[in-house]
Every structure is written in C-alpha cells, then in structure tokens.
Design an enzyme around this catalytic site. Structure first.
Site, PDB file in Angstrom:
ATOM      1  N   TRP A 317      18.230  35.411   5.943  1.00 48.44           N
ATOM      2  CA  TRP A 317      17.608  35.540   4.802  1.00 48.44           C
ATOM      3  C   TRP A 317      16.920  36.919   5.000  1.00 48.44           C
ATOM      4  CZ3 TRP A 317      19.819  32.452   1.716  1.00 48.44           C
ATOM      5  CH2 TRP A 317      20.113  31.178   1.847  1.00 48.44           C
ATOM      6  N   ASN A 352      21.546  24.105 -17.538  1.00 48.28           N
ATOM      7  CA  ASN A 352      22.040  23.820 -16.262  1.00 48.28           C
ATOM      8  C   ASN A 352      23.094  24.817 -15.755  1.00 48.28           C
ATOM      9  OD1 ASN A 352      22.106  21.744 -13.932  1.00 48.28           O
ATOM     10  ND2 ASN A 352      24.071  21.542 -14.520  1.00 48.28           N
ATOM     11  N   TRP A 370      16.281  30.311  -0.081  1.00 53.61           N
ATOM     12  CA  TRP A 370      16.371  29.428  -1.374  1.00 53.61           C
ATOM     13  C   TRP A 370      15.123  28.699  -1.497  1.00 53.61           C
ATOM     14  CZ3 TRP A 370      14.971  24.444  -0.538  1.00 53.61           C
ATOM     15  CH2 TRP A 370      15.236  23.636   0.758  1.00 53.61           C
TER      16      TRP A 370
END
Length: 487
Positions: A317, A352, A370
């Site tokens: 990341w 969504n 995340w």
C-alpha cells in the site's frame, strides 16, 4: 418498593430500537410485571476490547440520537418511558437490577463478538446477584450455529451460505408490539442532550436532517413504499440516478426494523404479485449479504483490522495522504467517484453501486490501504455496520471472503456511463459539471477547451483534473497484485 409489589423486569435495548418483533420486550411484557426499558450508551466497553469494537462514528452518533428519541416517543404512547444510562453496559444494567431488586433482565442477542462479551459479563454479574437473565434471538434470520461446515466453521462463500439459509425455511413468526406496558415509575434517567451525540459547532448534520426520517415508524413506511415500487428492482438497483433501492440499511443497522420483518413483507409481496418474484429474490439476497457479513464476524471479530486472507498482509500500500484527502472530499477528477463521496458527506449514505466504484478507486487506482477507506466510511455513514462495512471493503480489495478477483479494477468512466448514462447523478452532487453534456460528463477532460469554456468548467480550477490516469493506475494495481500472487 412495597413488600407485596411485584418485582420489576428490565428490558435492555441495544441495536434493536423498535417495539415490534422485539423478542426481549415481548417476553418481558408477557410476565405482567412492571417494566424498566433501558438503553445504555457504552463507549468504555469498546475501548477495553480493541480492535474488536469501536465507538460509533459521527454520522452514526447523530442517527442514534434521533432513533432514541423516536423509541422514547413510541414507548410513551404505551405508557412507558425509556431510561437512559451511560457507562459500561454490564456494570450499569447489573447495578440497576440490584437497586430495583429486579426479578429478571431480558435482552436480544447481538451476534458480534464484543457485544456478546458484554452480554456474557452481564449474565455473570446477574447470576452472582441471583437475578434471572434471558437472552433472545432477533438480530438475524438464522443463528450462526445453524450455518456451519462439518468442521464447525462458518461459510466464506456467499452463494452456498445463502442456499443454506434459504433451506431453513421461514424464520420464526413476527411478534406484535405490546399495546400497553406496565412500567415502574420514577426511575432516574440521563438527559439525552448530555451525551452530545449531535454536532453543534459546527453543525454539519443539516444534510442528514434533510435526507432522513429516523425511527421505527419511518422504517416501516419506507419498507412499504419500497415494496409498492418494487417492479424492476433487480436491474434498477444499479442506477444511482434513480430511486430504486430500499434505503433501509440504517434502519436495519440500528434495529428500527428487524430482518424478519423485511423478510416476511417481501415474501408477502411476492405471493400477492408473482410478477415481482425475481425482484423479491434479488432484494432478499441483499438482506442475505448483510446476514453473511454478520456471520463472518463470528469467526473473524477483527474483520475491520485484519486481512481475511493473510497473504495480503505484505501488500505494498502507498501512504499518499494528499490522494486520500482528495478522495475523501470528492476531488479526484473522476465525476462518478466525486459524486459518490459528496453524496456520502451530505447525506450519510451512498448508492451501493457507487460504493463499489469509489472503494475500487481508492484501493486499486490509488493503492491506499482499504482500512483507511473503511475508517472513513465508518465515520461518515449512517448505516456503518460492524459486519457489512469491513466485509465490503475487503471484498473490493480482494482480501476478504468471496472477494472480487484482483484483476477486476472498475473503470470509473465506464461505470459512470453505464449506470448514470445521462449524468443526472453526477449533476446533482457535482454542480460544477451541471452544464456538461452527457457525452463528456464522465470524462470532462475529453472535451475541447472551447467545449469546456461553454460549460464554465476549468480543469484544475473549479473542477480538478484526474489525480491519476486510469490506465496507469490500473496497470500499477495489477502489477502489485501479480507480485503478491507470486509470493
């Protein structure tokens, strides 16, 4: 209390802020004893069990305040009151039970590890004090113990999980809200305002107030109106430019409506109107995904902190704070992403389909962990659920249960053009682009300088240029995922 007076019974409200289909309230009321209905605002127990539990995010705190007011009003119409206490829930309820010489305490089980741990602590304290306690099931369609592998583990793929749930048949029948409650008067209560759940300076909740009606009555009305307009849901649910989804998620999150109520209402709609059967099945599968995520928490209570697939622990990341801030504020230069993030900031919710797009953009185009996206959603969503929020983020990142394949990188331009073809969703939430023709609205950089000038858009000025080029971001993500697979 007079010697001949019946001993009171306590009902401990948790994430079940309703009166209908409330097993604990139903059973307690059936005793005929005077009731004490209590909600405990417990931030301390969560701090004792990190990372398994977290204090509510800011948007959820706002919702909780409105929901408690609605529950209090509903109780008052039945002659009861909602008693508010603050502190460790197990200690607060046990102390109240001893003070009142309660005969029993009833509560609905919440199948989340830290919730169960607090309930276990309370059960132990009540047993020591010689006070009966009763734990009821009402949070899920199926008990986690009923959906296990031969080895005793929970299922980590949704389709067989949902088949197993469906094979169990209908959940237990719904329970009616008590018409009248016999209460114990003069029990001290906190003032809700003293909990400071709502923002004051600055008051950033105006968009939430404009968007939502909160409480059990609002949840029931929303379910009814949604089912009335159900035809076409299975395809329309992916269109953020339409009002095609139920928007029940925050009501389910705080238990203003139970999954059983949703289940039976949807099944009734299918029986009455066979033409909507496919739409009902799709809608119930979305309810099933909530169930799936909650069941995951039984085996993985640290779902918000740890990769479900340990191989991702070494994922490279980036630590790009500038890009993270641009994403949070809806200033990435990709209109569908920015529209979603601004909708979230204003209303506390996001469509969504767009949630998947913005999450994919963060973890794949930007290679940002995340967990940082999940934490932002936890703070800004009114429906931030301990199961669905981290499970969905892990699904997009590829490190979760039944996860999307690593090579699936949403193209934000194509997603916008497919699901917001006229640009109405973008125009609503990104007013800088309101005059942009539909053929350019999802990629304004493709317009000529003359065309941009005609719409009043200045790339890099009143609307940002893309912070990363799609092809380059996709290639970088695929290279990172490929190295991970090689290791």
């Amino acid at each position: 209390m007079a010697k001949d007076a019946p001993r009171p019974v306590i009902v401990w409200f948790r994430d079940d802020l309703r009166l209908a289909d409330h097993p604990a309230l139903h059973e307690a009321a059936a005793t005929g004893a005077p009731l004490v209905c209590v909600y405990v605002f417990d931030e301390q127990s969560a701090q004792l069990r990190p990372p398994l539990a977290r204090p509510l995010g800011a948007a959820s705190r706002w919702w909780l305040a409105q929901s408690l007011r609605a529950l209090s009003s509903s109780l008052q119409t039945r002659g009861a009151a909602l008693i508010l206490r603050r502190g460790p829930a197990a200690d607060s309820i046990a102390e109240l039970a001893r003070q009142l010489d309660a005969a029993a305490v009833h509560w609905n089980e919440i199948e989340i590890a830290p919730y169960r741990a607090v309930a276990d602590d309370l059960a132990e304290a009540l047993s020591i004090a010689g006070i009966a306690h009763h734990r009821h099931h009402g949070d899920l369609l199926a008990a986690p113990a009923a959906i296990r592998t031969k080895e005793g583990r929970g299922l980590r793929v949704f389709t067989p999980f949902w088949r197993r749930v469906l094979s169990l048949g209908d959940p237990p029948q719904l329970l009616q809200a008590p018409a009248r409650l016999h209460i114990l008067p003069d029990v001290p209560s906190d003032d809700l305002a003293s909990w400071q759940l709502e923002p004051t300076a600055p008051d950033w909740a105006g968009g939430l107030r404009d968007t939502w009606s909160v409480g059990e009555d609002a949840a029931r009305d929303k379910l009814h109106s949604f089912l009335e307009g159900l035809p076409g849901y299975s395809t329309g649910r992916d269109r953020p430019d339409r009002e095609a989804t139920s928007r029940l998620s925050p009501h389910l999150r705080f238990g203003e409506i139970s999954p059983r109520q949703v289940w039976f209402a949807a099944r009734f709609a299918a029986a009455e109107r066979p033409a909507v059967a496919a739409d009902v099945d799709k809608f119930l599968s979305e309810l099933g995904w909530r169930e799936f995520c909650r069941h995951l928490l039984v085996d993985h209570p640290d779902l918000a902190a740890r990769n479900l697939q340990p191989a991702f622990d070494d994922f490279p990341w980036t630590g790009d704070d500038t890009a993270l801030h641009a994403w949070q504020r809806g200033r990435t230069g990709y209109p569908i992403v920015d529209a979603g993030m601004r909708e979230l900031w204003h209303s506390g919710v996001m469509h969504n389909r767009v949630r998947m797009v913005v999450a994919s953009f963060l973890v794949k185009h930007l290679l940002i962990d995340w967990r940082l996206g999940e934490a932002w959603f936890w703070d800004t969503l009114v429906d931030a659920d301990p199961g669905s929020n981290p499970a969905n983020w892990q699904w997009v990142a590829g490190c979760g249960a039944d996860a999307a394949p690593y090579f699936r990188v949403f193209n934000p331009v194509l997603q916008g053009e497919k699901f917001d073809p006229n640009g109405d969703y973008v125009r609503r939430w990104v007013p800088e682009l309101a005059s942009m023709p539909a053929k350019f609205i999802h990629q304004p950089w493709s317009a000529t300088p003359v065309e941009l000038a005609a719409t009043g858009v200045t790339l890099g000025g009143n609307y940002p240029a893309p912070i990363v080029e799609h092809k380059a971001g996709r290639a970088r993500a695929l290279a990172a995922y490929a190295k991970l697979r090689q290791r």
